[in-house]
Design an enzyme around this catalytic site. Sequence first.
Site, PDB file in Angstrom:
ATOM      1  N   ASP A  34      -8.344  -8.891  10.034  1.00  0.00           N
ATOM      2  CA  ASP A  34      -7.353  -8.878   8.627  1.00  0.00           C
ATOM      3  C   ASP A  34      -8.188  -9.431   7.446  1.00  0.00           C
ATOM      4  OD1 ASP A  34      -6.171  -6.721   7.032  1.00  0.00           O
ATOM      5  OD2 ASP A  34      -4.358  -8.714   7.662  1.00  0.00           O
TER       6      ASP A  34
ATOM      7  N   ASP B 168       0.969   4.253  -2.137  1.00  0.00           N
ATOM      8  CA  ASP B 168       0.771   5.955  -2.667  1.00  0.00           C
ATOM      9  C   ASP B 168       2.113   6.663  -3.475  1.00  0.00           C
ATOM     10  OD1 ASP B 168      -1.599   4.754  -0.794  1.00  0.00           O
ATOM     11  OD2 ASP B 168      -0.663   4.859   0.923  1.00  0.00           O
TER      12      ASP B 168
ATOM     13  N   SER C 231     -14.740   3.944   8.954  1.00  0.00           N
ATOM     14  CA  SER C 231     -13.072   3.668   9.380  1.00  0.00           C
ATOM     15  C   SER C 231     -12.383   3.741  10.633  1.00  0.00           C
ATOM     16  CB  SER C 231     -12.089   4.124   8.258  1.00  0.00           C
ATOM     17  OG  SER C 231     -11.905   5.697   8.422  1.00  0.00           O
ATOM     18  N   LEU C 232     -12.002   2.902  11.215  1.00  0.00           N
ATOM     19  CA  LEU C 232     -11.245   3.501  12.629  1.00  0.00           C
ATOM     20  C   LEU C 232     -10.255   4.754  13.262  1.00  0.00           C
ATOM     21  CD1 LEU C 232     -11.765  -0.435  13.584  1.00  0.00           C
ATOM     22  CD2 LEU C 232     -13.255   1.612  15.072  1.00  0.00           C
TER      23      LEU C 232
ATOM     24  N   LYS D  31      -8.329  -6.986  15.868  1.00  0.00           N
ATOM     25  CA  LYS D  31      -8.970  -6.246  14.856  1.00  0.00           C
ATOM     26  C   LYS D  31      -8.298  -7.346  13.581  1.00  0.00           C
ATOM     27  CE  LYS D  31      -8.886  -1.857  12.096  1.00  0.00           C
ATOM     28  NZ  LYS D  31      -7.834  -2.139  10.634  1.00  0.00           N
TER      29      LYS D  31
ATOM     30  N   ARG E  13     -18.156  -2.759   1.657  1.00  0.00           N
ATOM     31  CA  ARG E  13     -17.509  -1.218   1.928  1.00  0.00           C
ATOM     32  C   ARG E  13     -17.700  -0.535   1.131  1.00  0.00           C
ATOM     33  NH1 ARG E  13     -13.815   1.555   4.356  1.00  0.00           N
ATOM     34  NH2 ARG E  13     -14.158   3.213   5.902  1.00  0.00           N
TER      35      ARG E  13
ATOM     36  N   ASP F 139       0.737  -1.222   0.071  1.00  0.00           N
ATOM     37  CA  ASP F 139       0.025   0.083  -0.253  1.00  0.00           C
ATOM     38  C   ASP F 139       0.578   1.216   0.233  1.00  0.00           C
ATOM     39  OD1 ASP F 139      -2.807  -2.089  -0.130  1.00  0.00           O
ATOM     40  OD2 ASP F 139      -2.638  -1.371   2.494  1.00  0.00           O
TER      41      ASP F 139
ATOM     42  N   LYS G 261     -13.982  -0.100  22.788  1.00  0.00           N
ATOM     43  CA  LYS G 261     -14.999   0.432  22.074  1.00  0.00           C
ATOM     44  C   LYS G 261     -15.628   1.069  23.515  1.00  0.00           C
ATOM     45  CE  LYS G 261     -15.805  -2.557  17.200  1.00  0.00           C
ATOM     46  NZ  LYS G 261     -16.518  -3.166  16.844  1.00  0.00           N
TER      47      LYS G 261
ATOM     48  N   GLU H 130     -16.706  -8.851   9.213  1.00  0.00           N
ATOM     49  CA  GLU H 130     -15.394  -9.408   8.646  1.00  0.00           C
ATOM     50  C   GLU H 130     -14.948 -10.605   7.989  1.00  0.00           C
ATOM     51  OE1 GLU H 130     -13.974  -6.181   8.866  1.00  0.00           O
ATOM     52  OE2 GLU H 130     -11.875  -6.662   7.572  1.00  0.00           O
TER      53      GLU H 130
END
Length: 703
Positions: free
Chosen positions: A134, A51, A96-97, A132, A153, A47, A307, A190
């Site tokens: 993946d 970018d 998103s988080l 979380k 999403r 990624d 959360k 997920e």
Amino acid sequence: MNELKYPDILVTDLTENQAAEELEILAALIAYHDELYYLKDAPEISDSDYDALRQRNQAIEARFPNLVRADSPSKRVGIAPKTGFSKVQHDTPMLSLDNAFEPQDLADFITRTRRFLGLGEATIVEVVAEPKIDGLSASLTYQNGQLVRAATRGDGEVGEDITANVHTITDIPTSLKQNPTPEHIEIRGEIYMHGDDFNQLNAARERAGESLLANPRNAAAGSVRQLDVSVTAQRPLKFFAYGCGEIPADIALVTHEELMAQLINWGFPVNPMIQVCKDMQGIQQFYDELTIARPTLGYDIDGTVYKINRLDWQQRLGRVARSPRWAIAYKFPPEQGQTVLESIQIQVGRTGALTPVAHLKPLTIGGVVVSRATLHNQDELQRKDIRAGDTVVIQRAGDVIPQVVAVVKDLRPADAQPYQFPDHCPICDSLAVRKSGEAVTRCTGGLVCPAQAALRLYYFVSKHAFDIEGLGLKHMEMFYHEGLLQTPVDLFRLQQRDANSENPLAKREGWGDKSAQNLFQAIEARRSISLDRFIYALGISQVGQTIAKLLAYTYGSFAKWRSALEQAALDAESEAYLELVAIEGIGASIAGDLLDFIREPHNQQVLDQLAQELEIQDLARPEITDSPIMGKTVVFTGKLTAFSRAEAKSRAENLGAKVASAVSPKTDYLVVGEKPGSKAKKAQELGIPVLSEQEWLKVISDQ
Ligand code: IVH
């Protein structure tokens, strides 16, 4: 990133020509990586490298706004969804988080929450801690207890309809079990793949000669987004539910913890590690426990999510921009492991960049077998002194291609030899050259190197080259692999080959008689081509449109151009070489690239073949008859502000003037910029007209 032509030149140092070339490559490269990522779920780069490509494109465009291309990646985000998936507007956006980077950020999250809700220190703020996962997030809509719609999403507002695919995932109930049944609810969670299943899938793909998937996340995403649902059905996909869109009014729930329990009752898998934490100590403890459990889970997690437990507080906290105020993610550092590096092999990219790749004794990192890692480039290899036989530390972070972090020098075998970077392309055996100041070594066999062929062919037919419409990069790749198009000259044999082919274009999906005929006609029309376009089409490094034109004007004909280069390549003191470097706008660096090109026997062969198939038209510098400065000799001095020195010279020459560097009695005009030196004095002494830039502009704009 390695595949750019000028990866190491600062954007501020790029010439306009280089910038235009780089933007062209960037447009093709970014489109290529977009397609791999969005449509094939099989990215080849990390990624952050992706970018970096987009950032460089943006920076070059900011500096040269006149060069922004119609197909610029900056004009679009991502790629249109695969045809066949309809779009779905989410009822509530899929956010998103926000990320925490250190423990203090988590403490700040709690403090912020207290402040926002006006809670005192004594009030306990319960937090639900979750792994979380993946994978890829999915939204599942249940109407009166029945699964009626599933969506990806997408961009958070609009996703793709994957209802049929999701129906094949056994973890996801098609109807909610047990009461209460809300009239309408959107479950979120997920979709992911186990490391073992991913390894098996990749092993099967390898046996079938198919490309390997980068990691379980990409494998899961690619498996869900299959137009053929039977393919999804064969893929071992799993699901964890972690929340819902809007809490339905007809269900009485007070906390997120209760929601998780309700999800289990409805039949959803909910991650068993989820815990309620009452304070910072609990939050830290969860992170530590999960770090230890992570290698044994069997699926990838990339961090923790915290959360706020009370749903009414979540409601009040709301969201900032794209992320909720009631949740935060804390990512893990990348996972590492040790193994033996068995060999270093060279991969050749589409623009000829030679990239070293480590072939490893397979090791499992976070449940995924890793057998290859990138070594970036020659300098990186030398800096880390990586050798075959070394024990190395490998790092794998999310969807990033594994990297060699360090060598364990104590374990180095006594006979391990430093790696010798090749000076020839391992694919086509052409010379590989690394120019001074550049990190990348490149194959010079652009026109014949199989690794570069498709992009080169695409470049060859592009707008400013042969300008043949109807041939995209994808076609080039397909035709190349079929053996239909291998070198540019094959284009001019395409119609004949196609006529003898078992799978003629006209009969292929997406083609047809008319488009095949149009293509053949477009190719035929280009058998006659101007010399400047021809030179440009060869894709020689640094030879963009302007340089190609300069060369064409200077030499006039294909034969003269070619023989001048051949002579110059033989002898750097020859008149041919001196003439080449003396061309205004061409220095030693561009000359070096031209000569590398002409020295390569494969390229010579292609030139021979093209010369036979084509009529390459001579080009004469346009005659200027009515210019006010025709035949005059001009000297520029001082710092010019209205235009660059190169532009000033080129405009004067285009209007038929000769530009000299020293003032002499033959000088007709001296044009002075800021801080003129001794030349102005000399001109005055000789009685030569001295013009300011403005006065000069007036002279040349008269015509
Ligand atoms: S909650 C508004 N919980 O992380 C927050 N997300 O960056 C909604 N994810 O797109 C997400 N595990 O795909 C949440 N336990 C978890 C998660 C989780 C993985 C993903 C999810 C989301 C991304 C947010």
